[in-house]
Design a protein around this motif. Structure first.
Motif, PDB file in Angstrom:
ATOM      1  N   ALA A 287      43.796 103.315  32.461  1.00 15.05           N
ATOM      2  CA  ALA A 287      42.781 103.677  31.331  1.00 15.05           C
ATOM      3  C   ALA A 287      41.930 105.064  31.321  1.00 15.05           C
ATOM      4  O   ALA A 287      41.726 105.535  30.522  1.00 15.05           O
ATOM      5  N   ALA A 288      41.506 105.374  32.646  1.00 14.45           N
ATOM      6  CA  ALA A 288      41.224 106.690  32.930  1.00 14.45           C
ATOM      7  C   ALA A 288      42.139 108.011  32.341  1.00 14.45           C
ATOM      8  O   ALA A 288      41.788 108.810  31.758  1.00 14.45           O
ATOM      9  N   VAL A 289      43.410 107.541  32.795  1.00 18.25           N
ATOM     10  CA  VAL A 289      44.567 108.743  32.181  1.00 18.25           C
ATOM     11  C   VAL A 289      44.669 108.656  30.728  1.00 18.25           C
ATOM     12  O   VAL A 289      44.525 109.916  30.033  1.00 18.25           O
ATOM     13  N   ALA A 290      44.685 107.559  30.349  1.00 17.08           N
ATOM     14  CA  ALA A 290      44.790 107.499  28.812  1.00 17.08           C
ATOM     15  C   ALA A 290      43.587 108.023  27.972  1.00 17.08           C
ATOM     16  O   ALA A 290      43.480 108.629  26.937  1.00 17.08           O
ATOM     17  N   ALA A 291      42.327 108.127  28.512  1.00 20.05           N
ATOM     18  CA  ALA A 291      41.034 108.720  28.167  1.00 20.05           C
ATOM     19  C   ALA A 291      41.078 110.224  28.224  1.00 20.05           C
ATOM     20  O   ALA A 291      39.925 110.659  27.485  1.00 20.05           O
ATOM     21  N   GLY A 292      41.853 110.500  29.044  1.00 22.71           N
ATOM     22  CA  GLY A 292      41.837 112.099  29.241  1.00 22.71           C
ATOM     23  C   GLY A 292      41.437 112.643  30.421  1.00 22.71           C
ATOM     24  O   GLY A 292      41.086 113.730  30.553  1.00 22.71           O
ATOM     25  N   ALA A 293      41.276 111.835  31.429  1.00 26.39           N
ATOM     26  CA  ALA A 293      40.985 112.348  32.691  1.00 26.39           C
ATOM     27  C   ALA A 293      41.773 113.526  33.291  1.00 26.39           C
ATOM     28  O   ALA A 293      42.818 113.397  32.975  1.00 26.39           O
ATOM     29  N   ASP A 294      41.186 114.647  33.853  1.00 27.07           N
ATOM     30  CA  ASP A 294      41.758 115.709  34.309  1.00 27.07           C
ATOM     31  C   ASP A 294      42.430 115.445  35.553  1.00 27.07           C
ATOM     32  O   ASP A 294      43.174 116.077  36.290  1.00 27.07           O
ATOM     33  N   ALA A 295      42.014 114.539  36.366  1.00 27.82           N
ATOM     34  CA  ALA A 295      42.232 114.158  37.708  1.00 27.82           C
ATOM     35  C   ALA A 295      41.753 112.684  38.002  1.00 27.82           C
ATOM     36  O   ALA A 295      41.131 111.952  37.402  1.00 27.82           O
ATOM     37  N   LEU A 296      42.369 111.998  38.882  1.00 30.07           N
ATOM     38  CA  LEU A 296      42.144 110.590  39.667  1.00 30.07           C
ATOM     39  C   LEU A 296      41.892 110.783  40.894  1.00 30.07           C
ATOM     40  O   LEU A 296      42.442 111.500  41.725  1.00 30.07           O
ATOM     41  N   GLU A 297      40.993 109.969  41.547  1.00 27.60           N
ATOM     42  CA  GLU A 297      40.853 109.707  42.841  1.00 27.60           C
ATOM     43  C   GLU A 297      40.835 108.341  43.401  1.00 27.60           C
ATOM     44  O   GLU A 297      40.114 107.577  42.837  1.00 27.60           O
ATOM     45  N   ILE A 298      41.813 108.221  44.262  1.00 28.53           N
ATOM     46  CA  ILE A 298      42.304 106.783  44.433  1.00 28.53           C
ATOM     47  C   ILE A 298      42.351 106.635  46.013  1.00 28.53           C
ATOM     48  O   ILE A 298      42.842 107.356  46.688  1.00 28.53           O
ATOM     49  N   GLU A 299      41.811 105.421  46.510  1.00 31.71           N
ATOM     50  CA  GLU A 299      41.901 105.189  47.837  1.00 31.71           C
ATOM     51  C   GLU A 299      43.161 104.428  48.291  1.00 31.71           C
ATOM     52  O   GLU A 299      43.560 103.538  47.612  1.00 31.71           O
ATOM     53  N   VAL A 300      43.726 104.963  49.159  1.00 40.83           N
ATOM     54  CA  VAL A 300      45.107 104.496  49.676  1.00 40.83           C
ATOM     55  C   VAL A 300      44.963 104.223  51.270  1.00 40.83           C
ATOM     56  O   VAL A 300      44.463 105.339  52.000  1.00 40.83           O
ATOM     57  N   HIS A 301      45.517 103.047  51.613  1.00 41.37           N
ATOM     58  CA  HIS A 301      45.289 102.683  53.252  1.00 41.37           C
ATOM     59  C   HIS A 301      46.607 102.128  53.640  1.00 41.37           C
ATOM     60  O   HIS A 301      47.059 101.382  52.862  1.00 41.37           O
ATOM     61  N   ASP A 302      46.984 102.363  54.517  1.00 40.61           N
ATOM     62  CA  ASP A 302      48.308 101.842  55.251  1.00 40.61           C
ATOM     63  C   ASP A 302      48.248 100.116  55.461  1.00 40.61           C
ATOM     64  O   ASP A 302      49.023  99.378  55.527  1.00 40.61           O
ATOM     65  N   CYS A 303      46.942  99.637  55.898  1.00 40.00           N
ATOM     66  CA  CYS A 303      46.870  98.489  56.266  1.00 40.00           C
ATOM     67  C   CYS A 303      45.291  97.967  55.768  1.00 40.00           C
ATOM     68  O   CYS A 303      44.203  97.988  56.469  1.00 40.00           O
ATOM     69  N   PRO A 304      45.195  97.897  54.364  1.00 44.36           N
ATOM     70  CA  PRO A 304      43.540  97.831  54.006  1.00 44.36           C
ATOM     71  C   PRO A 304      43.071  96.610  54.557  1.00 44.36           C
ATOM     72  O   PRO A 304      41.732  96.670  54.711  1.00 44.36           O
ATOM     73  N   SER A 305      43.514  95.758  55.050  1.00 46.05           N
ATOM     74  CA  SER A 305      42.842  94.502  55.832  1.00 46.05           C
ATOM     75  C   SER A 305      41.997  94.890  57.307  1.00 46.05           C
ATOM     76  O   SER A 305      41.100  94.319  57.551  1.00 46.05           O
ATOM     77  N   ARG A 306      42.440  96.287  57.570  1.00 45.42           N
ATOM     78  CA  ARG A 306      42.164  96.604  58.856  1.00 45.42           C
ATOM     79  C   ARG A 306      41.458  97.901  58.572  1.00 45.42           C
ATOM     80  O   ARG A 306      40.778  98.474  59.489  1.00 45.42           O
ATOM     81  N   ALA A 307      41.047  98.314  57.362  1.00 44.01           N
ATOM     82  CA  ALA A 307      40.149  99.584  56.988  1.00 44.01           C
ATOM     83  C   ALA A 307      38.638  99.324  57.361  1.00 44.01           C
ATOM     84  O   ALA A 307      38.240  98.422  57.585  1.00 44.01           O
ATOM     85  N   TRP A 308      38.265 100.572  57.960  1.00 46.74           N
ATOM     86  CA  TRP A 308      36.856 100.699  58.387  1.00 46.74           C
ATOM     87  C   TRP A 308      35.794 100.486  57.325  1.00 46.74           C
ATOM     88  O   TRP A 308      35.130  99.897  57.592  1.00 46.74           O
ATOM     89  N   SER A 309      36.338 100.933  56.185  1.00 46.69           N
ATOM     90  CA  SER A 309      35.383 100.438  54.883  1.00 46.69           C
ATOM     91  C   SER A 309      36.374 100.447  53.751  1.00 46.69           C
ATOM     92  O   SER A 309      37.221 101.103  53.405  1.00 46.69           O
ATOM     93  N   ASP A 310      35.769  99.708  52.748  1.00 46.32           N
ATOM     94  CA  ASP A 310      36.515  99.567  51.210  1.00 46.32           C
ATOM     95  C   ASP A 310      37.739  99.073  51.347  1.00 46.32           C
ATOM     96  O   ASP A 310      38.752  99.649  50.547  1.00 46.32           O
TER      97      ASP A 310
END
Length: 341
Positions: A287-310
């Motif tokens: 949706a953000a891309v379609a609305a014209g965002a110049d960039a995205l910031e996305i959180e990525v983790h190799d094992c989300p269930s063990r992430a320290w936060s979020d």
């Protein structure tokens, strides 16, 4: 107030006009675009007679600007600002980038996550070394050591590093470490002391919208940074707090085109913090891309269930790679010029 200069004006005439304005106690901001030159006049412009300006040979027209944000205002600077984040990465003016990485830097897994997001097409690496947490008993980040790990990964992969600074006293530490983009988080969106401090640098600033901020308040936050001399500001829509409880925040996708209308600064979308749940991050990104965002910031983790936060809002590397393929298709559909019949 802005004064639009005639295209026949010489550099000497322009300098003379700027000096004339500044000698009367005003600040100026000169924006030279492809088609016209605009002088932004900053200060109590009720003290200046627009008819005097319009009577000058090199002035095309004079226009008052009612909005309190001047430097961030598109009326002062019609051309899109392009922010150079280092490593050849530009944001704005048709340059689209994706910032990706873990919420918190946790250790050796950072480099593997960084390699994965780079392989999928991310162009900037994010990671929190200092973390603002609601509870004082949860992980607050690795601190300076986390910045070292980020910079090592960024150097190996030739990627600009984005990390959040929380305290004006830490700004110099970030500069010393070589962090490429200083992120101001939602909780510090109106920490005016911090905004002024990063404004004294020439390092790009990614300013997130506060969880209860209006669009005008976000623009005034950018104005604090720019008023200190740093024009390298990117605005980030990351969701606002509403009465809805099914998502972490409400992703105000409306804000992206509205900001493009009001300001020349690049606009970034953060679907991770906006939605708060992995299952919603990819649709939010699209949706953000379609609305014209110049960039995205996305959180990525190799094992989300063990992430320290979020961890609940992090994509796995495979999910991120899938999202990047779809983002490219959406951009092709939205950004490509439409041929008239």
């Amino acid at each position: 107030m802005i004064a639009v200069v005639r295209d026949t004006a010489t550099a000497e005439q322009l300098d003379h006009l700027v000096s004339w304005i500044e000698d009367r106690g005003f600040r100026t901001n000169v924006s030279q675009g492809d088609n016209e030159t605009i002088i932004g006049i900053i200060g109590d412009t009720t003290r200046i007679d627009p008819f005097i300006l319009e009577s000058m040979d090199i002035v095309e027209r004079v226009q008052r600007v009612s909005e309190p944000y001047k430097l961030a205002n598109r009326k002062f600077h019609p051309e899109d600002t392009v922010v150079d984040c280092g490593h050849g990465v530009l944001v704005g003016g048709g340059n689209f980038q994706v910032i990706a990485g873990p919420c918190s830097v946790e250790g050796d897994n950072l480099i593997e996550i960084a390699r994965a997001v780079k392989a999928a097409g991310a162009t900037m690496l994010r990671g929190g070394a200092f973390k603002p947490r609601t509870s004082p008993y949860t992980s607050q980040g690795m601190g300076a050591r986390g910045l070292d790990l980020l910079m090592e990964a960024g150097a190996e992969l030739d990627m600009p590093v984005v990390s959040e600074v929380m305290d004006p006293r830490d700004v110099q530490l970030f500069l010393d470490k070589g962090v490429d983009v200083l992120q101001i988080g939602a909780r510090n969106a109106q920490n005016f002391t911090l905004l002024r401090e990063v404004g004294k640098t020439n390092v790009p600033v990614l300013l997130k919208r506060g969880m209860s901020e209006t669009i005008d308040e976000l623009l005034m936050g950018a104005e604090y940074v720019m008023s200190e001399g740093n024009a390298n500001v990117m605005l980030c829509e990351r969701g606002i707090r509403t009465f809805e409880t099914r998502t972490r925040n409400t992703f105000d996708v409306n804000a992206i085109p509205v900001l493009h209308h009001l300001t020349h600064l690049p606009v970034v979308g953060d679907p991770s913090h906006a939605t708060g749940y992995t299952r919603y991050v990819r649709p939010g990104a699209y949706a953000a891309v379609a609305a014209g965002a110049d960039a995205l910031e996305i959180e990525v983790h190799d094992c989300p269930s063990r992430a320290w936060s979020d961890g609940s809002q992090a994509l796995t590397p495979a999910q991120f790679a899938d999202a990047m393929r779809r983002i490219a298709l959406i951009r092709e559909a939205v950004v490509a010029p439409v041929e008239e019949a």
